[in-house]
Scaffold this motif. Structure first.
Motif, mmCIF file in Angstrom:
data_model
loop_
_atom_site.group_PDB
_atom_site.id
_atom_site.type_symbol
_atom_site.label_atom_id
_atom_site.label_comp_id
_atom_site.label_asym_id
_atom_site.label_seq_id
_atom_site.Cartn_x
_atom_site.Cartn_y
_atom_site.Cartn_z
ATOM 1 N N THR A 408 -2.797 -7.728 -25.373
ATOM 2 C CA THR A 408 -3.216 -9.131 -25.399
ATOM 3 C C THR A 408 -2.229 -9.993 -26.187
ATOM 4 O O THR A 408 -1.817 -11.053 -25.717
ATOM 5 C CB THR A 408 -4.622 -9.256 -26.016
ATOM 6 O OG1 THR A 408 -5.485 -8.338 -25.358
ATOM 7 C CG2 THR A 408 -5.155 -10.660 -25.859
ATOM 8 N N VAL A 409 -1.840 -9.538 -27.387
ATOM 9 C CA VAL A 409 -0.901 -10.374 -28.159
ATOM 10 C C VAL A 409 0.473 -10.432 -27.491
ATOM 11 O O VAL A 409 1.144 -11.462 -27.545
ATOM 12 C CB VAL A 409 -0.742 -9.941 -29.645
ATOM 13 C CG1 VAL A 409 -1.868 -10.466 -30.484
ATOM 14 C CG2 VAL A 409 -0.572 -8.465 -29.798
ATOM 15 N N LEU A 410 0.881 -9.333 -26.850
ATOM 16 C CA LEU A 410 2.173 -9.382 -26.150
ATOM 17 C C LEU A 410 2.121 -10.423 -25.040
ATOM 18 O O LEU A 410 3.040 -11.221 -24.863
ATOM 19 C CB LEU A 410 2.518 -8.000 -25.567
ATOM 20 C CG LEU A 410 2.991 -6.958 -26.578
ATOM 21 C CD1 LEU A 410 3.272 -5.623 -25.887
ATOM 22 C CD2 LEU A 410 4.237 -7.441 -27.322
ATOM 23 N N PHE A 411 1.012 -10.414 -24.317
ATOM 24 C CA PHE A 411 0.895 -11.377 -23.214
ATOM 25 C C PHE A 411 0.922 -12.808 -23.742
ATOM 26 O O PHE A 411 1.689 -13.646 -23.275
ATOM 27 C CB PHE A 411 -0.397 -11.126 -22.430
ATOM 28 C CG PHE A 411 -0.543 -12.041 -21.255
ATOM 29 C CD1 PHE A 411 0.183 -11.820 -20.091
ATOM 30 C CD2 PHE A 411 -1.397 -13.132 -21.311
ATOM 31 C CE1 PHE A 411 0.064 -12.681 -19.016
ATOM 32 C CE2 PHE A 411 -1.515 -13.997 -20.231
ATOM 33 C CZ PHE A 411 -0.779 -13.766 -19.080
ATOM 34 N N VAL A 412 0.083 -13.070 -24.729
ATOM 35 C CA VAL A 412 -0.004 -14.436 -25.264
ATOM 36 C C VAL A 412 1.311 -14.827 -25.946
ATOM 37 O O VAL A 412 1.792 -15.945 -25.809
ATOM 38 C CB VAL A 412 -1.190 -14.563 -26.243
ATOM 39 C CG1 VAL A 412 -1.169 -15.899 -26.960
ATOM 40 C CG2 VAL A 412 -2.497 -14.388 -25.497
ATOM 41 N N GLY A 413 1.901 -13.895 -26.666
ATOM 42 C CA GLY A 413 3.085 -14.224 -27.446
ATOM 43 C C GLY A 413 4.346 -14.366 -26.612
ATOM 44 O O GLY A 413 5.195 -15.210 -26.898
ATOM 45 N N TRP A 414 4.468 -13.545 -25.578
ATOM 46 C CA TRP A 414 5.757 -13.484 -24.874
ATOM 47 C C TRP A 414 5.686 -13.917 -23.429
ATOM 48 O O TRP A 414 6.713 -14.145 -22.793
ATOM 49 C CB TRP A 414 6.326 -12.061 -24.953
ATOM 50 C CG TRP A 414 6.643 -11.666 -26.364
ATOM 51 C CD1 TRP A 414 5.821 -10.992 -27.228
ATOM 52 C CD2 TRP A 414 7.836 -11.961 -27.089
ATOM 53 N NE1 TRP A 414 6.440 -10.847 -28.440
ATOM 54 C CE2 TRP A 414 7.682 -11.426 -28.393
ATOM 55 C CE3 TRP A 414 9.030 -12.624 -26.770
ATOM 56 C CZ2 TRP A 414 8.674 -11.533 -29.370
ATOM 57 C CZ3 TRP A 414 10.011 -12.724 -27.739
ATOM 58 C CH2 TRP A 414 9.827 -12.183 -29.027
ATOM 59 N N PHE A 415 4.519 -14.006 -22.840
ATOM 60 C CA PHE A 415 4.436 -14.311 -21.412
ATOM 61 C C PHE A 415 3.724 -15.628 -21.123
ATOM 62 O O PHE A 415 3.423 -15.929 -19.991
ATOM 63 C CB PHE A 415 3.772 -13.151 -20.655
ATOM 64 C CG PHE A 415 4.601 -11.896 -20.691
ATOM 65 C CD1 PHE A 415 5.509 -11.608 -19.676
ATOM 66 C CD2 PHE A 415 4.505 -11.011 -21.751
ATOM 67 C CE1 PHE A 415 6.290 -10.478 -19.711
ATOM 68 C CE2 PHE A 415 5.293 -9.864 -21.803
ATOM 69 C CZ PHE A 415 6.187 -9.599 -20.780
ATOM 70 N N MET A 416 3.408 -16.371 -22.175
ATOM 71 C CA MET A 416 2.799 -17.684 -21.955
ATOM 72 C C MET A 416 3.679 -18.742 -22.606
ATOM 73 O O MET A 416 4.330 -18.491 -23.618
ATOM 74 C CB MET A 416 1.402 -17.731 -22.566
ATOM 75 C CG MET A 416 0.388 -16.910 -21.781
ATOM 76 S SD MET A 416 -1.248 -16.965 -22.525
ATOM 77 C CE MET A 416 -1.743 -18.632 -22.120
ATOM 78 N N GLY A 417 3.658 -19.924 -22.015
ATOM 79 C CA GLY A 417 4.537 -20.979 -22.513
ATOM 80 C C GLY A 417 4.055 -21.568 -23.839
ATOM 81 O O GLY A 417 2.853 -21.654 -24.094
ATOM 82 N N ARG A 418 5.008 -21.951 -24.659
ATOM 83 C CA ARG A 418 4.676 -22.509 -25.953
ATOM 84 C C ARG A 418 3.799 -23.756 -25.823
ATOM 85 O O ARG A 418 2.839 -23.933 -26.575
ATOM 86 C CB ARG A 418 5.970 -22.867 -26.692
ATOM 87 C CG ARG A 418 5.733 -23.366 -28.077
ATOM 88 C CD ARG A 418 7.006 -23.868 -28.733
ATOM 89 N NE ARG A 418 6.698 -24.348 -30.076
ATOM 90 C CZ ARG A 418 6.138 -25.533 -30.313
ATOM 91 N NH1 ARG A 418 5.835 -26.347 -29.334
ATOM 92 N NH2 ARG A 418 5.863 -25.877 -31.553
ATOM 93 N N ASP A 419 4.121 -24.622 -24.852
ATOM 94 C CA ASP A 419 3.403 -25.891 -24.750
ATOM 95 C C ASP A 419 1.936 -25.686 -24.388
ATOM 96 O O ASP A 419 1.053 -26.365 -24.896
ATOM 97 C CB ASP A 419 4.073 -26.801 -23.717
ATOM 98 C CG ASP A 419 5.467 -27.194 -24.187
ATOM 99 O OD1 ASP A 419 5.722 -27.053 -25.410
ATOM 100 O OD2 ASP A 419 6.284 -27.595 -23.352
ATOM 101 N N GLU A 420 1.717 -24.737 -23.484
ATOM 102 C CA GLU A 420 0.333 -24.474 -23.108
ATOM 103 C C GLU A 420 -0.466 -23.994 -24.320
ATOM 104 O O GLU A 420 -1.595 -24.418 -24.552
ATOM 105 C CB GLU A 420 0.288 -23.426 -22.002
ATOM 106 C CG GLU A 420 -1.118 -23.103 -21.561
ATOM 107 C CD GLU A 420 -1.177 -22.508 -20.169
ATOM 108 O OE1 GLU A 420 -1.997 -22.974 -19.384
ATOM 109 O OE2 GLU A 420 -0.391 -21.582 -19.862
ATOM 110 N N LEU A 421 0.149 -23.109 -25.086
ATOM 111 C CA LEU A 421 -0.529 -22.595 -26.274
ATOM 112 C C LEU A 421 -0.765 -23.726 -27.280
ATOM 113 O O LEU A 421 -1.840 -23.854 -27.858
ATOM 114 C CB LEU A 421 0.316 -21.494 -26.930
ATOM 115 C CG LEU A 421 0.543 -20.242 -26.074
ATOM 116 C CD1 LEU A 421 1.508 -19.287 -26.756
ATOM 117 C CD2 LEU A 421 -0.789 -19.547 -25.816
ATOM 118 N N ARG A 422 0.261 -24.543 -27.441
ATOM 119 C CA ARG A 422 0.172 -25.627 -28.421
ATOM 120 C C ARG A 422 -0.985 -26.563 -28.072
ATOM 121 O O ARG A 422 -1.716 -27.037 -28.935
ATOM 122 C CB ARG A 422 1.490 -26.421 -28.437
ATOM 123 C CG ARG A 422 1.560 -27.461 -29.545
ATOM 124 C CD ARG A 422 1.739 -26.761 -30.885
ATOM 125 N NE ARG A 422 1.601 -27.645 -32.036
ATOM 126 C CZ ARG A 422 0.461 -27.844 -32.707
ATOM 127 N NH1 ARG A 422 -0.652 -27.245 -32.323
ATOM 128 N NH2 ARG A 422 0.413 -28.622 -33.762
#
Ligand code: TRP
Length: 455
Positions: A408-422
Motif C-alpha cells: 500500500t505505501v509503495l503504491f501511494v508513495g511511488w505510483f500516485m501523483g504528488r498533486d493528487e495526494l496533495r
C-alpha cells in the motif's frame, strides 16, 4: 451511516467516522496482545520500538489507506481496481484487497476464540469466582478453561453469533451509539485499574519495566513483532481502513483524524500495560506468561480489592465490547466479497462467512488442549513448537499485514501523483512533505529491513 452499504454512503459526521475507526482499532490488540507481547519481549525496549513503528509507519499508513478509500469510494478490491485503471498501473495492486480479505478471515478465526475467553470471564465474575484467588488458583482457573475444548467451543460460538448478529443487521444505530459510551467507559475503567495497580507497591517497578528500554533485550524477532503489532492494533493492511475511508467526505482532515485514532489506540494500550505489570510484579507472576497474561493477572486484582466483583464484571464486559467492535470490522470484508460475488443475500453471505470463520476457529480451540503439542510446521526450526494458533497469529501479524501494508505505501508513495495526494491531504506543506518521506522511504525501508533480517 451503515459503512457496508454498497451505494455510496457517507459518515454522518467526522466524529462518527473517528469513533468507528477507534472502535475497529481498539480491541484485544490493545488490552490482551500488547501487554503479553511486551512481557514476552522484555519490556521497555519493545515498547519503544513499538511506539516508533506506530508513529513512523502506522500513522502514515493509516492516512494512505483512508486516502485511497476516499478516492475510490468502493470496497477495497474495486477501489484498487478503479484507481489502477485510471492511473494505468498494473492490476496486480488489486492483490492488496485480496490479501486483506484472506488476512481478516484468518485473524477473526482466532480473535473470536480469545473474545470467547473474555466472555467466559464475564460469567466467572458474575458468580464471584475471583474473590480471594491467589497466584496458583488464578492460574488453575485459566488452565481449566483452556483445557476444556467444549467450553472454549461454546464461548467461541457465542462470540461468533454476536458478531454475525451485528454484521447481518448493519452496524448503524445500536452499536455505534453504544461505542460512544462504552469506549470512554473502558478508558475510565482502565484508569481506575491503574489506580489500583498504584496501590500494589510495585507500581514503580511496573512503570519502569514498560518505559525503561534495555537495549540489550531488543531482538530481531522483537522488532518484527512490534512492527506486526503496529499494523494489527491499528487495523491496517486488511483494507478495513480503506473501506472506512470510502465513506468519508472530502472536507474531513485525514491527517488530524488519523492522529486522534493513533493516539487513542496507543494510550489505551499503555494504560493496559500500566494496570497489568505492577500486579504481575507485586504478586511474583511471570511477565512472559504469554497469551494468558491478562487473564491470570487482573482476576487477582479483582479478587483482592474492595468491590472487585463489580470491577471485574465491568472490565470483562468492556473488554468483550472492545473485541466485538473490532470483530465486526474483521468479518465485514469477507461478507462484502461473498455478497458481491455470489447470488447470496446480505444475510446469507454473513452466515456463510461467519460459519467459515467459526469452523477455522475450531483449530485454535483445539490448539490449547487436544492439539497442544501439534506443531504442523515443526520440521522447520523457525516454527518449532508453534501450534496452529501460534501459526495463524504469525502468518497474519508478521507476514500478511506488513506485506500488504508495504504494498500500500509503495503504491501511494511511488505510483500516485504528488498533486493528487496533495489535494487529498489538507495539511501544511511541511507536514505533507514529512508524510511523503515516511510513505516513500521510512515505512517501506523499515518493513523491508525488518523482513530481510528476520528471514
Ligand atoms: N485492531 C484490532 C485490535 O487491536 C483488531 C483488528 C480489527 C484488526 N480489524 C483489524 C487487525 C484489521 C488487523 C486488521 O484488536
Amino acid at each position: 451511516m451503515s459503512y457496508k452499504s454498497h451505494s455510496h454512503a457517507q459518515w454522518s459526521s467526522r466524529m462518527a467516522f473517528v469513533l468507528a475507526a477507534v472502535g475497529s482499532s481498539v480491541g484485544l490488540g490493545n488490552i490482551w496482545k500488547f501487554p503479553y507481547m511486551t512481557g514476552e519481549s522484555g519490556g521497555g525496549a519493545f515498547v519503544l520500538v513499538y511506539l516508533i513503528c506506530i508513529f513512523l509507519v502506522g500513522l502514515p499508513m493509516l492516512m494512505s489507506e483512508w486516502l485511497l478509500g476516499r478516492l475510490g469510494q468502493k470496497n477495497p478490491i474495486s477501489t484498487m481496481g478503479d484507481i489502477t485503471r485510471r492511473l494505468k498501473r498494473s492490476r496486480a495492486w488489486v492483490l492488496i484487497g485480496v490479501a486483506g480479505i484472506l488476512g481478516a478471515y484468518l485473524i477473526l478465526s482466532f480473535y473470536s476464540v480469545i473474545g470467547g475467553w473474555a466472555l467466559a470471564y464475564i460469567q466467572m465474575a458474575v458468580v464471584d469466582t475471583f474473590s480471594g484467588l491467589d497466584n496458583d488458583s488464578v492460574g488453575t482457573l485459566f488452565g481449566n478453561l483452556l483445557a476444556s475444548p467444549v467450553e472454549l467451543l461454546l464461548w467461541h460460538s457465542l462470540f461468533m453469533i454476536m458478531t454475525i448478529g451485528v454484521v447481518v443487521g448493519g452496524v448503524a444505530g445500536g452499536l455505534e451509539r453504544a461505542a460512544k459510551t462504552l469506549m470512554p467507559a473502558l478508558a475510565v475503567l482502565l484508569v481506575l485499574l491503574v489506580g489500583y495497580a498504584a496501590t500494589t507497591g510495585a507500581f514503580a517497578e511496573g512503570a519502569a519495566y514498560l518505559f525503561t528500554p534495555d537495549f540489550s533485550k531488543i531482538t530481531r524477532d522483537g522488532i518484527l513483532a512490534a512492527l506486526g503489532h503496529a499494523f494489527f492494533t491499528l487495523s491496517l493492511g486488511m483494507g478495513i481502513m480503506m473501506a472506512y475511508g470510502s465513506y468519508l467526505s472530502d472536507d474531513v482532515n485525514i491527517g488530524r483524524s488519523a492522529l486522534i485514532v493513533v493516539v487513542m489506540d496507543t494510550v489505551i494500550a499503555l494504560l493496559a500495560g500500566l494496570a497489568i505489570f505492577p500486579i504481575v510484579f507485586a504478586n511474583g507472576l511471570d511477565a512472559a506468561a504469554g497469551p494468558g497474561l491478562i487473564f491470570q493477572t487482573l482476576p487477582l486484582a479483582f479478587g483482592n480489592m474492595a468491590g472487585g466483583w463489580l470491577f471485574g464484571l465491568l472490565f470483562f464486559v468492556l473488554l468483550v465490547f472492545a473485541a466485538w467492535t473490532s470483530a465486526i470490522s474483521l468479518l465485514e470484508p469477507l461478507v462484502e466479497w461473498i455478497e458481491e460475488r455470489s447470488p447470496l443475500s446480505r444475510v446469507g453471505s454473513t452466515i456463510v462467512a461467519g460459519l467459515a470463520t467459526w469452523a477455522l476457529g475450531l483449530a485454535t480451540v483445539l490448539s490449547f488442549n487436544i492439539w497442544g503439542d501439534f506443531a504442523p510446521l515443526g520440521m522447520f526450526d523457525k516454527f518449532a513448537g508453534m501450534t496452529i494458533f501460534d501459526l495463524l497469529d504469525y502468518v497474519t501479524s508478521k507476514l500478511l499485514l506488513p506485506l500488504t501494508g508495504l504494498a500500500t505505501v509503495l503504491f501511494v508513495g511511488w505510483f500516485m501523483g504528488r498533486d493528487e495526494l496533495r489535494s487529498q491531504l489538507n495539511m501544511s506543506d511541511g507536514a505533507f512533505a514529512l508524510w511523503r518521506v515516511a510513505v516513500r522511504f521510512i515505512a517501506p525501508i523499515g518493513v523491508v529491513i525488518v523482513f530481510v533480517s528476520s528471514l
